[in-house]
Scaffold this active site. Structure first.
Site, PDB file in Angstrom:
ATOM      1  N   MET A  30       0.841  -1.200   0.000  1.00  0.00           N
ATOM      2  CA  MET A  30       0.000   0.000   0.000  1.00  0.00           C
ATOM      3  C   MET A  30       0.882   1.258   0.000  1.00  0.00           C
ATOM      4  O   MET A  30       0.415   2.353   0.325  1.00  0.00           O
ATOM      5  CB  MET A  30      -0.928  -0.007   1.209  1.00  0.00           C
ATOM      6  CG  MET A  30      -1.907  -1.193   1.146  1.00  0.00           C
ATOM      7  SD  MET A  30      -3.416  -0.934   2.055  1.00  0.00           S
ATOM      8  CE  MET A  30      -2.791  -0.776   3.715  1.00  0.00           C
ATOM      9  N   GLY A  31       2.161   1.090  -0.338  1.00  0.00           N
ATOM     10  CA  GLY A  31       3.046   2.251  -0.455  1.00  0.00           C
ATOM     11  C   GLY A  31       3.538   2.757   0.885  1.00  0.00           C
ATOM     12  O   GLY A  31       3.470   2.055   1.892  1.00  0.00           O
ATOM     13  N   HIS A  37       9.434  -3.429   3.360  1.00  0.00           N
ATOM     14  CA  HIS A  37       8.935  -3.672   2.003  1.00  0.00           C
ATOM     15  C   HIS A  37      10.101  -4.025   1.070  1.00  0.00           C
ATOM     16  O   HIS A  37       9.986  -4.904   0.214  1.00  0.00           O
ATOM     17  CB  HIS A  37       8.256  -2.421   1.437  1.00  0.00           C
ATOM     18  CG  HIS A  37       6.992  -2.015   2.138  1.00  0.00           C
ATOM     19  ND1 HIS A  37       6.883  -0.858   2.866  1.00  0.00           N
ATOM     20  CD2 HIS A  37       5.778  -2.607   2.202  1.00  0.00           C
ATOM     21  CE1 HIS A  37       5.650  -0.739   3.339  1.00  0.00           C
ATOM     22  NE2 HIS A  37       4.955  -1.789   2.961  1.00  0.00           N
ATOM     23  N   GLN A  61     -10.487  -2.586   2.160  1.00  0.00           N
ATOM     24  CA  GLN A  61      -9.982  -3.300   3.336  1.00  0.00           C
ATOM     25  C   GLN A  61      -9.903  -2.425   4.581  1.00  0.00           C
ATOM     26  O   GLN A  61      -9.489  -2.871   5.643  1.00  0.00           O
ATOM     27  CB  GLN A  61      -8.625  -3.941   3.054  1.00  0.00           C
ATOM     28  CG  GLN A  61      -7.449  -2.979   3.000  1.00  0.00           C
ATOM     29  CD  GLN A  61      -6.176  -3.695   2.603  1.00  0.00           C
ATOM     30  OE1 GLN A  61      -6.016  -4.131   1.469  1.00  0.00           O
ATOM     31  NE2 GLN A  61      -5.250  -3.845   3.544  1.00  0.00           N
ATOM     32  N   GLY A 149       4.833 -10.356   4.243  1.00  0.00           N
ATOM     33  CA  GLY A 149       5.580 -10.175   5.487  1.00  0.00           C
ATOM     34  C   GLY A 149       4.915 -10.888   6.659  1.00  0.00           C
ATOM     35  O   GLY A 149       3.694 -10.837   6.811  1.00  0.00           O
ATOM     36  N   LYS A 151       4.967  -9.913   9.527  1.00  0.00           N
ATOM     37  CA  LYS A 151       4.367  -8.869  10.371  1.00  0.00           C
ATOM     38  C   LYS A 151       2.841  -8.965  10.335  1.00  0.00           C
ATOM     39  O   LYS A 151       2.171  -8.782  11.347  1.00  0.00           O
ATOM     40  CB  LYS A 151       4.846  -7.509   9.869  1.00  0.00           C
ATOM     41  CG  LYS A 151       3.936  -6.374  10.166  1.00  0.00           C
ATOM     42  CD  LYS A 151       4.637  -5.331  10.951  1.00  0.00           C
ATOM     43  CE  LYS A 151       3.716  -4.286  11.499  1.00  0.00           C
ATOM     44  NZ  LYS A 151       2.676  -3.848  10.595  1.00  0.00           N
ATOM     45  N   ASP A 152       2.290  -9.252   9.135  1.00  0.00           N
ATOM     46  CA  ASP A 152       0.839  -9.418   8.993  1.00  0.00           C
ATOM     47  C   ASP A 152       0.539 -10.916   8.982  1.00  0.00           C
ATOM     48  O   ASP A 152       0.166 -11.488   7.957  1.00  0.00           O
ATOM     49  CB  ASP A 152       0.369  -8.726   7.715  1.00  0.00           C
ATOM     50  CG  ASP A 152       0.616  -7.228   7.778  1.00  0.00           C
ATOM     51  OD1 ASP A 152      -0.196  -6.527   8.389  1.00  0.00           O
ATOM     52  OD2 ASP A 152       1.653  -6.768   7.266  1.00  0.00           O
ATOM     53  N   SER A 187       6.585  -0.198   9.918  1.00  0.00           N
ATOM     54  CA  SER A 187       5.223  -0.129   9.404  1.00  0.00           C
ATOM     55  C   SER A 187       5.011   1.259   8.808  1.00  0.00           C
ATOM     56  O   SER A 187       5.539   2.252   9.336  1.00  0.00           O
ATOM     57  CB  SER A 187       4.233  -0.351  10.553  1.00  0.00           C
ATOM     58  OG  SER A 187       2.945   0.077  10.175  1.00  0.00           O
TER      59      SER A 187
HETATM   60  P1  AMP Z   1       1.533  -2.974   3.435  1.00  0.00           P
HETATM   61  O1  AMP Z   1       2.110  -1.929   2.513  1.00  0.00           O
HETATM   62  O2  AMP Z   1       1.484  -2.571   4.855  1.00  0.00           O
HETATM   63  O3  AMP Z   1       0.241  -3.538   2.911  1.00  0.00           O
HETATM   64  O4  AMP Z   1       2.584  -4.181   3.392  1.00  0.00           O
HETATM   65  C1  AMP Z   1       2.955  -4.795   2.188  1.00  0.00           C
HETATM   66  C2  AMP Z   1       3.712  -6.061   2.512  1.00  0.00           C
HETATM   67  O5  AMP Z   1       4.883  -5.737   3.258  1.00  0.00           O
HETATM   68  C3  AMP Z   1       2.879  -7.034   3.378  1.00  0.00           C
HETATM   69  O6  AMP Z   1       3.105  -8.354   2.919  1.00  0.00           O
HETATM   70  C4  AMP Z   1       3.457  -6.807   4.745  1.00  0.00           C
HETATM   71  O7  AMP Z   1       3.319  -7.927   5.600  1.00  0.00           O
HETATM   72  C5  AMP Z   1       4.917  -6.536   4.431  1.00  0.00           C
HETATM   73  N1  AMP Z   1       5.548  -5.824   5.543  1.00  0.00           N
HETATM   74  C6  AMP Z   1       5.046  -4.750   6.209  1.00  0.00           C
HETATM   75  N2  AMP Z   1       5.866  -4.390   7.209  1.00  0.00           N
HETATM   76  C7  AMP Z   1       6.914  -5.268   7.190  1.00  0.00           C
HETATM   77  C8  AMP Z   1       8.095  -5.432   7.979  1.00  0.00           C
HETATM   78  N3  AMP Z   1       8.363  -4.634   9.016  1.00  0.00           N
HETATM   79  N4  AMP Z   1       8.948  -6.434   7.663  1.00  0.00           N
HETATM   80  C9  AMP Z   1       8.680  -7.262   6.616  1.00  0.00           C
HETATM   81  N5  AMP Z   1       7.582  -7.165   5.836  1.00  0.00           N
HETATM   82  C10 AMP Z   1       6.711  -6.178   6.109  1.00  0.00           C
END
Ligand code: AMP
Length: 281
Positions: A30-31, A37, A61, A149, A151-152, A187
């Protein structure tokens, strides 16, 4: 790196590459990108001939309209970071491109109890929205591997389930959580923390780490309760701290070495919701 605003143009480009037998790794985001990332991009770079990322703040979402409005956006920096990391293609669609029939009604995915536990319970509808967007992205990109990740944690389980529901060929690669030096899980939402909140935020990791350290001397309920009180004392509004079976998110009565277990937490500082998790045993 080629930037595609139209899903159809990316699909055409990738069809061409597939004919050349290129393997394809995909990193949906989501940038407001951070090093976590970029770790996913690097893993995808190492395991595939081509890497495609997407940046799309998916409205379906977000169960909280304010969270959606305030979601950080740093698109120019993101494009630069992806280019530098060796990403080959970036999908940067608008809402109409992703949801040509509108965001209203859509397919309902049978996620079983994943939808009612933990994040599912506290964020009603969230995982249906995640499935809608990831389903669409998988149809467009048709990757060999999708990088997610840890993390999720629950989201990884949901996407594995989605992949089996829709019969996608994509293999899921789960990458470890990247943390700041003080332990805070990276995050995009961390960008919204003020300096005091940023100092406090590390409390989530510390509370989970304490659970891990005390897992052999305390009972599950005691571990969870003391994590909740330590977070509350620091000013968090806690949704949950739970120790569960890592294979199905079922609660566990006691820590045992035979089962992989994970401690997960979700808590707010002001209106900023942070999540994290740590494997036990
Ligand atoms: P998001 O942009 O928050 O939707 O995250 C995109 C991807 O990056 C998802 O698969 C997350 O789980 C992963 N991600 C977010 N934060 C981290 C982190 N601290 N370490 C590794 N992967 C991450």
């Amino acid at each position: 790196m080629i930037i595609f605003k139209e899903p159809a143009s990316l699909a055409t480009f990738l069809n061409e590459k597939r004919r050349l037998q290129k393997s394809l790794g995909f990193v949906p985001t989501m940038g407001a990108l951070h090093a976590g990332h970029l770790l996913l991009i690097n893993e995808s770079r190492a395991g595939n001939d081509l890497v495609v990322a997407s940046i799309f703040v998916n409205p379906t979402q977000f169960n909280d309209a304010k969270d959606f409005q305030k979601y950080p956006k740093t698109i120019e920096k993101d494009v630069y970071a992806l280019e530098k990391a060796g990403c080959d293609g970036l999908l940067l669609p608008d809402v109409e491109g992703m949801y040509p029939d509108g965001t209203g009604n859509g397919q309902v995915y049978d996620l079983g109890s994943l939808e009612t536990k933990l994040e599912g319970f506290y964020r009603p509808g969230h995982f249906q929205g995640v499935c809608r967007v990831v389903h669409r992205l998988l149809d467009i990109v048709q990757p060999d591997r999708i990088y997610l990740g840890q993390k999720d944690f629950q989201q990884c389980m949901v996407i594995k389930r989605l992949i089996s529901i829709i019969g996608s060929e994509a293999k899921v690669v789960v990458c470890p959580t990247l943390r700041d030096a003080d332990g805070l899980a990276m995050s995009s939402r961390n960008m919204r923390l003020n300096p005091d909140q940023r100092l406090t935020a590390t409390g989530i990791y510390e509370a989970l780490d304490e659970v891990r350290q005390n897992q052999h001397t305390k009972q599950v309920q005691e571990l969870e309760a003391s994590a909740v009180s330590s977070l509350t004392a620091r000013g968090f509004r806690v949704d949950y701290v739970k120790i569960v079976d890592a294979s199905n998110l079922e609660p566990v009565a006691q820590i045992s070495s035979g089962k992989k277990m994970v401690a997960l937490a979700a808590a707010y500082l002001d209106d900023i919701r942070l999540i994290d998790n740590i494997f036990l045993n």
